[in-house]
Every structure is written in C-alpha cells, then in structure tokens.
Design a protein around this motif. Sequence first.
Motif, PDB file in Angstrom:
ATOM      1  N   ASN A  10       0.875  -1.168   0.000  1.00 42.59           N
ATOM      2  CA  ASN A  10       0.000   0.000   0.000  1.00 42.59           C
ATOM      3  C   ASN A  10       0.919   1.228   0.000  1.00 42.59           C
ATOM      4  O   ASN A  10       1.487   1.564   1.027  1.00 42.59           O
ATOM      5  CB  ASN A  10      -0.893  -0.026   1.253  1.00 42.59           C
ATOM      6  N   LYS A  12       0.237   4.273  -0.346  1.00 41.80           N
ATOM      7  CA  LYS A  12      -0.383   5.467   0.248  1.00 41.80           C
ATOM      8  C   LYS A  12      -0.110   6.701  -0.625  1.00 41.80           C
ATOM      9  O   LYS A  12       0.046   6.581  -1.822  1.00 41.80           O
ATOM     10  CB  LYS A  12       0.097   5.657   1.683  1.00 41.80           C
ATOM     11  N   GLU A 167      -5.915  -5.276   9.976  1.00 42.36           N
ATOM     12  CA  GLU A 167      -4.895  -4.275  10.262  1.00 42.36           C
ATOM     13  C   GLU A 167      -5.200  -3.552  11.577  1.00 42.36           C
ATOM     14  O   GLU A 167      -5.957  -2.566  11.586  1.00 42.36           O
ATOM     15  CB  GLU A 167      -4.844  -3.239   9.135  1.00 42.36           C
ATOM     16  N   ALA A 171      -0.968  -0.780  15.081  1.00 41.33           N
ATOM     17  CA  ALA A 171       0.241  -1.361  14.477  1.00 41.33           C
ATOM     18  C   ALA A 171       0.591  -0.702  13.151  1.00 41.33           C
ATOM     19  O   ALA A 171       1.668  -0.938  12.606  1.00 41.33           O
ATOM     20  CB  ALA A 171       0.036  -2.861  14.267  1.00 41.33           C
ATOM     21  N   ILE A 172      -0.306   0.146  12.641  1.00 42.26           N
ATOM     22  CA  ILE A 172      -0.076   0.732  11.309  1.00 42.26           C
ATOM     23  C   ILE A 172       0.866   1.924  11.407  1.00 42.26           C
ATOM     24  O   ILE A 172       0.575   2.901  12.087  1.00 42.26           O
ATOM     25  CB  ILE A 172      -1.406   1.160  10.651  1.00 42.26           C
ATOM     26  N   GLY A 173       1.995   1.803  10.723  1.00 37.12           N
ATOM     27  CA  GLY A 173       2.945   2.909  10.651  1.00 37.12           C
ATOM     28  C   GLY A 173       3.630   3.232  11.968  1.00 37.12           C
ATOM     29  O   GLY A 173       4.273   4.267  12.100  1.00 37.12           O
ATOM     30  N   SER A 213       2.937  -2.639  10.151  1.00 33.55           N
ATOM     31  CA  SER A 213       4.390  -2.679  10.389  1.00 33.55           C
ATOM     32  C   SER A 213       5.033  -4.020  10.044  1.00 33.55           C
ATOM     33  O   SER A 213       5.989  -4.432  10.696  1.00 33.55           O
ATOM     34  CB  SER A 213       4.702  -2.272  11.830  1.00 33.55           C
ATOM     35  N   GLY A 235       4.741   1.012   4.854  1.00 34.94           N
ATOM     36  CA  GLY A 235       6.088   1.596   4.797  1.00 34.94           C
ATOM     37  C   GLY A 235       7.115   0.736   4.065  1.00 34.94           C
ATOM     38  O   GLY A 235       7.848   1.234   3.200  1.00 34.94           O
TER      39      GLY A 235
HETATM   40  C1  PEP Z   1      -1.040  -0.041   5.939  1.00 32.63           C
HETATM   41  O1  PEP Z   1      -1.260   1.149   6.048  1.00 32.63           O
HETATM   42  O2  PEP Z   1      -1.786  -0.742   5.233  1.00 32.63           O
HETATM   43  C2  PEP Z   1       0.110  -0.585   6.639  1.00 32.63           C
HETATM   44  C3  PEP Z   1       0.084  -1.848   6.966  1.00 32.63           C
HETATM   45  O3  PEP Z   1       1.144   0.275   6.924  1.00 32.63           O
HETATM   46  P1  PEP Z   1       2.530  -0.090   7.640  1.00 32.63           P
HETATM   47  O4  PEP Z   1       3.041  -1.364   7.050  1.00 32.63           O
HETATM   48  O5  PEP Z   1       3.432   1.069   7.337  1.00 32.63           O
HETATM   49  O6  PEP Z   1       2.242  -0.233   9.096  1.00 32.63           O
END
Ligand code: PEP
Length: 248
Positions: A10, A12, A167, A171-173, A213, A235
């Motif tokens: 992703n 973004k 998700e 844990a995201i970002g 992450s 990321g």
């Molecule tokens: C996401 O936004 O779908 C995601 C999983 O981001 P990251 O891997 O950076 O946590």
Amino acid sequence: MGRRKIVAGNWKMNMTPTEAVALAKTLIPLVKSDDVDVVFCVPAIDIVPVVEAVKGTNIKVGAENMYIEEKGAFTGEISPLMIKDAGCEFVIIGHSERREYFQESDAFLNQKVKKAFEHGITPILCCGETLEQREAGVTLDWIRLQIKSDLQGITAEQVSSMVIAYEPIWAIGTGKTATSEQAEEVCKAIRETICEIYDADTAEKVRIQYGGSVNAKTAAELFAMPNIDGGLVGGASLKEEFGSIVNY
Ligand code: PEP
C-alpha cells in the motif's frame, strides 16, 4: 488445494508518477515469485504509468480507493470504471485511514465492496481495532461487527474470491507489529465469522492478510500462521525490503 499467499504493498500518498515508475522498476526483479501473488496498490494518478511499467511481470496493480458510482458529478472522485479500464485488478476498501480521516462508514464501505464486484475488481477489505478497543477486550466483537456490516448482501462466491486485511490500527505505521499469536487470533476469528455468515467452504477459500508494520524480519513468522495468507504492507512496500517480504 491450500490458499495461495498474497502480499500487497500500500504505497499510500507517497509517490509522484515519476517516482512510482522508478520504484516499480526497482522492485520488479525483487518480487518475482511463483508461489505468492504480488500487488502494488498505488495512488490514482500512478495507476496508468505503474500498470505500464509492470506489464509482462507477475505484479498486479490495485487502487487505494474508489467511489461508488460509475460516473457523474462527483468532483475529485475516481470510479470503478476508471480504475478497471486503467488496469487495476484490486482495490483497497476501508483502510483505517479512509475510515478515520474521511469518515467512511461501514454502510458506505459495503456499497464500495458491491461496486468493486460489479466491475470485476477484487476488494481488499480492511478491518482493525484501535488500541483502546484492544485494551478494553472488545477486539474480536468489533472485528466481527465490521466484517458483518461490510459484507451485507455479498454472495458466498464473491467472498471466496476476495481478500480481507486485518490491520490493527495501533500497528499501522508505528513500527509495533502485532505478535504472530495476536494476528492469528484475529485472522482465525475473521475466518470463523465468514463460516458463520456463509459456510465452511467460503471460509476456507477467502484470503486473509495481516497488515501493520510488517517487515522483512516479521513476515516469515506471521505468514506461517495457519489463518494468515500474506500481508498488506505500507512503509516497507516503498523499499527494496518489499522483495524480502514477498520472498519471506
Ligand atoms: C497499511 O497502512 O496498510 C500498513 C500496513 O502500513 P505499515 O506497514 O506502514 O504499518
């Protein structure tokens, strides 16, 4: 036959069209795989050049969002017809950033899932809890509610072919990956929910990703869990590391 793994990046709102093509070209040799489906989910303006850049490779392209109408007076939106014609096979629906910053409700996301199927685009439907919800012990109830609402009116056959991404928002970002046990617990609950709403065959077929992450160090353990069929990667999908995640 078991479920085929699927690893999606992703990107973004990070890459200009020029940068997107350069990144796609860097990643093409690194994400070759006979065993894993690879998807680049890219900003709307990057779809056409990235589709062109990955022609003839194993990589499929997805959109990060789309609207619920084919065409009309919806300034600034992008329609399923447009992303399909541009070459997208996938679309991310209900990412937590869309839910939070753009107030996308489950009822609206349900319409998006329906629209994606109408146009032969595979939805990657995201769900996930906040840290407060996890600490309050309501994670599984919350996820079940999201899944049930987002899939209303969707047929078993459609669900069998789609992707659900678990998700956890915390844990995201953040660099804080869920442990494999935490991720497996929720992915298993999602599969059980699909079994409840539909049937065992549908639950067995639907692919469930973990996202939050994911990196080259954590991918192998996460993707080895029985109910985790790959990952949605933010990321780390913008770096060469994505190749190591695909080839975990
Ligand atoms: C996401 O936004 O779908 C995601 C999983 O981001 P990251 O891997 O950076 O946590």
